[in-house]
Motif scaffolding. Sequence first.
Motif, PDB file in Angstrom:
ATOM      1  N   HIS A  59      11.842  57.645  34.820  1.00 25.87           N
ATOM      2  CA  HIS A  59      12.633  56.618  35.489  1.00 25.87           C
ATOM      3  C   HIS A  59      13.691  57.309  36.339  1.00 25.87           C
ATOM      4  N   ASN A  98      17.014  56.809  39.405  1.00 31.42           N
ATOM      5  CA  ASN A  98      17.970  55.944  40.100  1.00 31.42           C
ATOM      6  C   ASN A  98      18.744  56.771  41.122  1.00 31.42           C
ATOM      7  N   VAL A 139      14.999  60.548  34.295  1.00 31.15           N
ATOM      8  CA  VAL A 139      14.903  60.708  32.843  1.00 31.15           C
ATOM      9  C   VAL A 139      13.445  60.518  32.442  1.00 31.15           C
ATOM     10  N   PRO A 169      16.451  64.979  31.140  1.00 27.18           N
ATOM     11  CA  PRO A 169      16.989  64.620  32.461  1.00 27.18           C
ATOM     12  C   PRO A 169      16.710  65.667  33.531  1.00 27.18           C
ATOM     13  N   THR A 178      10.807  50.102  38.349  1.00 21.10           N
ATOM     14  CA  THR A 178      11.222  50.294  36.960  1.00 21.10           C
ATOM     15  C   THR A 178      10.587  49.244  36.057  1.00 21.10           C
ATOM     16  N   GLN A 230      15.849  52.602  31.091  1.00 17.12           N
ATOM     17  CA  GLN A 230      16.906  52.276  32.049  1.00 17.12           C
ATOM     18  C   GLN A 230      18.279  52.337  31.389  1.00 17.12           C
ATOM     19  N   LEU A 251      19.211  55.880  31.258  1.00 17.79           N
ATOM     20  CA  LEU A 251      19.543  56.301  32.626  1.00 17.79           C
ATOM     21  C   LEU A 251      20.979  55.907  32.975  1.00 17.79           C
TER      22      LEU A 251
END
Length: 205
Positions: A48, A50, A63, A70, A121, A127, A130
């Motif tokens: 995921h 961002n 992540v 990460p 996502t 999330q 994240l």
Amino acid sequence: MLNLYCTQKLIAKLPVNEGLLPEGEQLQADLVEGGAEIIINNPLSGWHANLLTLQRRNCILLVHNQTRFPVFIIGLRKPDFAALDYHFADCLMNTLLKVGANEDQMQAAQDLLAPVSINKTNNRSVQGTLNQVAGDIEHMLWYDNAQIIDCSPYKTAVWLADRPCSVKSREEGAAKSKKDWVWPDKAMLKLLDNAIKQKGMLNYE
């Protein structure tokens, strides 16, 4: 393919064509032309990501779904978004090196790398991790009065990986999911060790 599940904010920055970036399209074409082996159920797939704007700098935080490992990319400019395949691979490999991955683990990660496939996502648990990790980065910058452009993306990711993260899992037949805890750095190295063992078994057969 490595499935990369991105927020709408990040997708808006990416020049995606049928799920692939320009560099990824070329990589995929080269792999097909070269007769490369297609890895089914690639354990390195499933991330995921961002877009973070930190001190006016574009950064991408990723992540890994399974291990919560990460990857942090700092200071992207417009052309860099088209080359996300390269930046992801570079930051992943350098972060693995700094968490102490051995030669075999590094080679396993290299063998599992593939073009990223961009998707929306789809996992609230990841999330949540994240968002928590992004908050930790922002707190670190504030607490240390640090400039993001002076930070090492690899060392920052190593710092983020050395802590327990909660992971929701559901056993077969269970009605409710349960919460487990993983250390991202240890979990990722174990994943690579398992990939090495699996490859050895396949080669033996």
